[in-house]
Design a protein around this motif. Structure first.
Motif, PDB file in Angstrom:
ATOM      1  N   LEU A 183      46.445  49.654  40.206  1.00  0.00           N
ATOM      2  CA  LEU A 183      45.047  49.224  40.278  1.00  0.00           C
ATOM      3  C   LEU A 183      44.769  48.468  41.577  1.00  0.00           C
ATOM      4  CD1 LEU A 183      44.465  48.062  36.585  1.00  0.00           C
ATOM      5  CD2 LEU A 183      43.453  50.064  37.709  1.00  0.00           C
ATOM      6  N   ILE A 184      45.709  47.621  41.984  1.00  0.00           N
ATOM      7  CA  ILE A 184      45.535  46.885  43.235  1.00  0.00           C
ATOM      8  C   ILE A 184      45.487  47.847  44.411  1.00  0.00           C
ATOM      9  CG2 ILE A 184      46.673  45.285  44.836  1.00  0.00           C
ATOM     10  CD1 ILE A 184      47.642  43.722  42.382  1.00  0.00           C
ATOM     11  N   SER A 185      46.329  48.870  44.365  1.00  0.00           N
ATOM     12  CA  SER A 185      46.317  49.882  45.429  1.00  0.00           C
ATOM     13  C   SER A 185      44.964  50.585  45.496  1.00  0.00           C
ATOM     14  CB  SER A 185      47.434  50.903  45.177  1.00  0.00           C
ATOM     15  OG  SER A 185      47.397  51.933  46.146  1.00  0.00           O
ATOM     16  N   ARG A 195      30.909  41.557  47.918  1.00  0.00           N
ATOM     17  CA  ARG A 195      31.674  41.393  46.686  1.00  0.00           C
ATOM     18  C   ARG A 195      33.173  41.375  46.978  1.00  0.00           C
ATOM     19  NH1 ARG A 195      30.226  44.960  41.840  1.00  0.00           N
ATOM     20  NH2 ARG A 195      31.201  43.200  40.793  1.00  0.00           N
ATOM     21  N   VAL A 196      33.598  42.116  48.002  1.00  0.00           N
ATOM     22  CA  VAL A 196      35.014  42.074  48.404  1.00  0.00           C
ATOM     23  C   VAL A 196      35.389  40.661  48.805  1.00  0.00           C
ATOM     24  CG1 VAL A 196      36.679  42.827  50.143  1.00  0.00           C
ATOM     25  CG2 VAL A 196      35.156  44.490  49.096  1.00  0.00           C
ATOM     26  N   THR A 248      34.353  46.573  43.356  1.00  0.00           N
ATOM     27  CA  THR A 248      34.199  46.278  41.927  1.00  0.00           C
ATOM     28  C   THR A 248      35.557  46.108  41.265  1.00  0.00           C
ATOM     29  OG1 THR A 248      32.122  47.518  41.842  1.00  0.00           O
ATOM     30  CG2 THR A 248      33.238  47.117  39.750  1.00  0.00           C
ATOM     31  N   LEU A 249      36.484  46.980  41.602  1.00  0.00           N
ATOM     32  CA  LEU A 249      37.830  46.899  41.046  1.00  0.00           C
ATOM     33  C   LEU A 249      38.535  45.628  41.509  1.00  0.00           C
ATOM     34  CD1 LEU A 249      39.849  48.320  39.250  1.00  0.00           C
ATOM     35  CD2 LEU A 249      40.548  49.731  41.198  1.00  0.00           C
ATOM     36  N   GLN A 250      38.349  45.270  42.763  1.00  0.00           N
ATOM     37  CA  GLN A 250      38.931  44.026  43.280  1.00  0.00           C
ATOM     38  C   GLN A 250      38.410  42.816  42.505  1.00  0.00           C
ATOM     39  OE1 GLN A 250      38.575  43.500  47.499  1.00  0.00           O
ATOM     40  NE2 GLN A 250      39.167  45.618  47.947  1.00  0.00           N
ATOM     41  N   LEU A 251      37.118  42.792  42.281  1.00  0.00           N
ATOM     42  CA  LEU A 251      36.516  41.649  41.597  1.00  0.00           C
ATOM     43  C   LEU A 251      37.011  41.553  40.160  1.00  0.00           C
ATOM     44  CD1 LEU A 251      34.548  39.356  42.163  1.00  0.00           C
ATOM     45  CD2 LEU A 251      32.721  40.812  41.275  1.00  0.00           C
ATOM     46  N   SER A 252      37.097  42.690  39.470  1.00  0.00           N
ATOM     47  CA  SER A 252      37.590  42.691  38.091  1.00  0.00           C
ATOM     48  C   SER A 252      39.029  42.202  38.026  1.00  0.00           C
ATOM     49  CB  SER A 252      37.491  44.099  37.493  1.00  0.00           C
ATOM     50  OG  SER A 252      36.145  44.487  37.341  1.00  0.00           O
ATOM     51  N   LEU A 253      39.851  42.665  38.939  1.00  0.00           N
ATOM     52  CA  LEU A 253      41.252  42.236  38.956  1.00  0.00           C
ATOM     53  C   LEU A 253      41.366  40.749  39.261  1.00  0.00           C
ATOM     54  CD1 LEU A 253      42.902  45.247  40.822  1.00  0.00           C
ATOM     55  CD2 LEU A 253      43.353  44.548  38.455  1.00  0.00           C
ATOM     56  N   SER A 254      40.538  40.275  40.173  1.00  0.00           N
ATOM     57  CA  SER A 254      40.631  38.866  40.565  1.00  0.00           C
ATOM     58  C   SER A 254      40.274  37.926  39.428  1.00  0.00           C
ATOM     59  CB  SER A 254      39.721  38.601  41.767  1.00  0.00           C
ATOM     60  OG  SER A 254      38.359  38.623  41.384  1.00  0.00           O
ATOM     61  N   GLU A 255      39.543  38.428  38.434  1.00  0.00           N
ATOM     62  CA  GLU A 255      39.125  37.585  37.315  1.00  0.00           C
ATOM     63  C   GLU A 255      40.067  37.667  36.119  1.00  0.00           C
ATOM     64  OE1 GLU A 255      35.216  39.123  36.744  1.00  0.00           O
ATOM     65  OE2 GLU A 255      34.304  37.789  38.233  1.00  0.00           O
ATOM     66  N   ARG A 303      38.210  50.890  36.488  1.00  0.00           N
ATOM     67  CA  ARG A 303      37.380  49.680  36.523  1.00  0.00           C
ATOM     68  C   ARG A 303      37.251  49.071  35.128  1.00  0.00           C
ATOM     69  NH1 ARG A 303      32.146  51.654  40.094  1.00  0.00           N
ATOM     70  NH2 ARG A 303      32.932  51.147  42.182  1.00  0.00           N
ATOM     71  N   LYS A 304      37.049  49.926  34.128  1.00  0.00           N
ATOM     72  CA  LYS A 304      36.884  49.425  32.764  1.00  0.00           C
ATOM     73  C   LYS A 304      38.172  48.798  32.257  1.00  0.00           C
ATOM     74  CE  LYS A 304      33.815  49.365  30.786  1.00  0.00           C
ATOM     75  NZ  LYS A 304      32.851  48.244  30.584  1.00  0.00           N
ATOM     76  N   VAL A 305      39.317  49.401  32.532  1.00  0.00           N
ATOM     77  CA  VAL A 305      40.602  48.825  32.131  1.00  0.00           C
ATOM     78  C   VAL A 305      40.790  47.461  32.795  1.00  0.00           C
ATOM     79  CG1 VAL A 305      43.111  49.054  32.328  1.00  0.00           C
ATOM     80  CG2 VAL A 305      41.734  51.028  31.645  1.00  0.00           C
ATOM     81  N   ALA A 306      40.508  47.392  34.089  1.00  0.00           N
ATOM     82  CA  ALA A 306      40.710  46.146  34.836  1.00  0.00           C
ATOM     83  C   ALA A 306      39.822  45.019  34.313  1.00  0.00           C
ATOM     84  CB  ALA A 306      40.444  46.373  36.315  1.00  0.00           C
ATOM     85  N   SER A 307      38.640  45.354  33.813  1.00  0.00           N
ATOM     86  CA  SER A 307      37.707  44.323  33.346  1.00  0.00           C
ATOM     87  C   SER A 307      37.880  44.007  31.857  1.00  0.00           C
ATOM     88  CB  SER A 307      36.259  44.763  33.590  1.00  0.00           C
ATOM     89  OG  SER A 307      35.944  45.919  32.822  1.00  0.00           O
TER      90      SER A 307
END
Length: 361
Positions: free
Chosen positions: A167-169, A218-219, A176-183, A149-153
């Motif tokens: 990360l997408i997998s 959040r998803v 939370t991981l989805q949201l970080s990646l989407s940004e 999560r921290k890497v993705a954000s």
């Protein structure tokens, strides 16, 4: 002089036995503070002396004192490398400030620590301002969900294709991981499509069933952001075309707007100025050209560029800047260049003659 400096810093003969414990702690703090205050003025030889003294001291003191030394060393531009390396590989309470901030640590040191240490060390590393692809590959491969999560954000983390897909997998079951990646601003179109596919109704149902309704919402938010990113307007909204147009008009009044200027803007990845310059050279509106130079299909741009007599060097450089740096895959970019090379100017002009505004948009 060297021996004098060593003697002035520490008299190790006073530090033996239980009675020397307080003195060891005091000296470690004193030497660390002294170096932090004078590091910019120290010669290389003096830095080496401090390094040998501190390295010996940190092995003689408790965690609390080592943490103090690490805090003093963590923000220095130059420092005792062996000591900093030793502190970075210490318990996380000691290592954290070094792993978070030290620019003295080399990438090889960070990779080694990320490989052999635990997730607490990896989480600290993941918060650094800049992370290379090789380092993030290790963090993503070895880290737990908190690290990922921290890497993705982290906007300063360079992600390889393998790390992004991993990360997408993992994001399939983590909102939370989805949201970080989407940004993130560095996802290619294929990555965004993959992210949308995992931010699915099925995931939302699972989260609701597990009583995690807030995460389910959040998803949905992550999916909406990712979908928005696939639109031209998302990308174009990141640039100030009005200011760029004004700058280019000033250059045009001085006779300085030409293909060379366009290539210069492209080499500096100044997308807004490149769009405004291209628009001026082909006598089209900036808004119209900006839409041609953002879409995932570059064919209209390629045809217009050919019809206008631009060189392949210029076209190739423009295909690799701004949104196209993220939106075009290497294959699409290669196919576009092949089409440009095959096409004659006459053919391009004929295609232009048969187009209408609906096709161009």
């Amino acid at each position: 002089m060297t021996e004098a400096l060593k003697t002035e810093l520490v008299n190790f003969s006073e530090l033996t036995g239980e009675a020397g414990s307080a003195r060891r702690a005091e000296l470690a703090r004193h030497v660390a503070t002294l170096f932090a205050l004078t590091s910019d003025r120290c010669s290389d030889e003096q830095v080496d002396i401090y390094d040998s003294v501190l390295l010996r001291l940190v092995d003689m003191v408790e965690d609390e004192v080592r943490r103090y030394v690490a805090d003093q060393m963590s923000s220095l531009r130059r420092g005792p490398e062996e000591t900093i390396r030793r502190l970075a590989d210490d318990e996380i309470e000691v290592a954290e400030p070094i792993l978070l901030r030290s620019t003295v640590l080399r990438e090889a040191d960070l990779i080694k620590i990320a490989e052999k240490r635990g997730n607490a060390h990896r989480f600290a590393i993941a918060q650094r301002e800049v992370l290379s692809e090789e380092l993030t590959d290790v963090l993503v491969r070895r880290g737990d969900l908190k690290v990922k999560r921290k890497v993705a954000s982290n906007d300063g983390a360079c992600l390889s294709d393998a790390s992004i897909m991993a990360l997408i997998s993992d994001a399939a079951s983590d909102a939370t991981l989805q949201l970080s990646l989407s940004e993130r601003a560095d996802l290619a179109e294929a990555h965004i499509a993959s992210l949308i596919s995992v931010a699915s109704e099925e995931v939302r149902r699972k989260l609701h069933a597990a009583g995690r309704g807030h995460e389910a919402e959040r998803v949905e938010e992550a999916a909406d952001i990712a979908a928005q990113r696939m639109s031209n307007q998302y990308w174009l909204g990141r640039y100030d075309f009005e200011t760029a147009r004004s700058r280019v008009l000033l250059l045009a009044k001085r006779g300085m707007v030409n293909e060379a200027a366009l290539r210069r803007f492209a080499s500096e990845d100044r997308f807004a100025e490149a769009v405004a310059t291209f628009a001026w050279l082909v006598r089209c509106g900036v808004e119209e050209v900006s839409h041609w130079m953002v879409r995932p299909d570059p064919e209209p741009f390629v045809i217009l560029a050919k019809a206008s007599g631009f060189s392949s060097i210029t076209v190739g450089s423009l295909l690799a800047i701004g949104p196209w740096r993220h939106r075009l895959t290497p294959d699409v970019r290669s196919d576009a260049m092949a089409m440009f090379e095959r096409m004659t100017i006459a053919e391009a002009k004929r295609k232009m003659a048969h187009w209408n505004n609906n096709v161009l948009h």
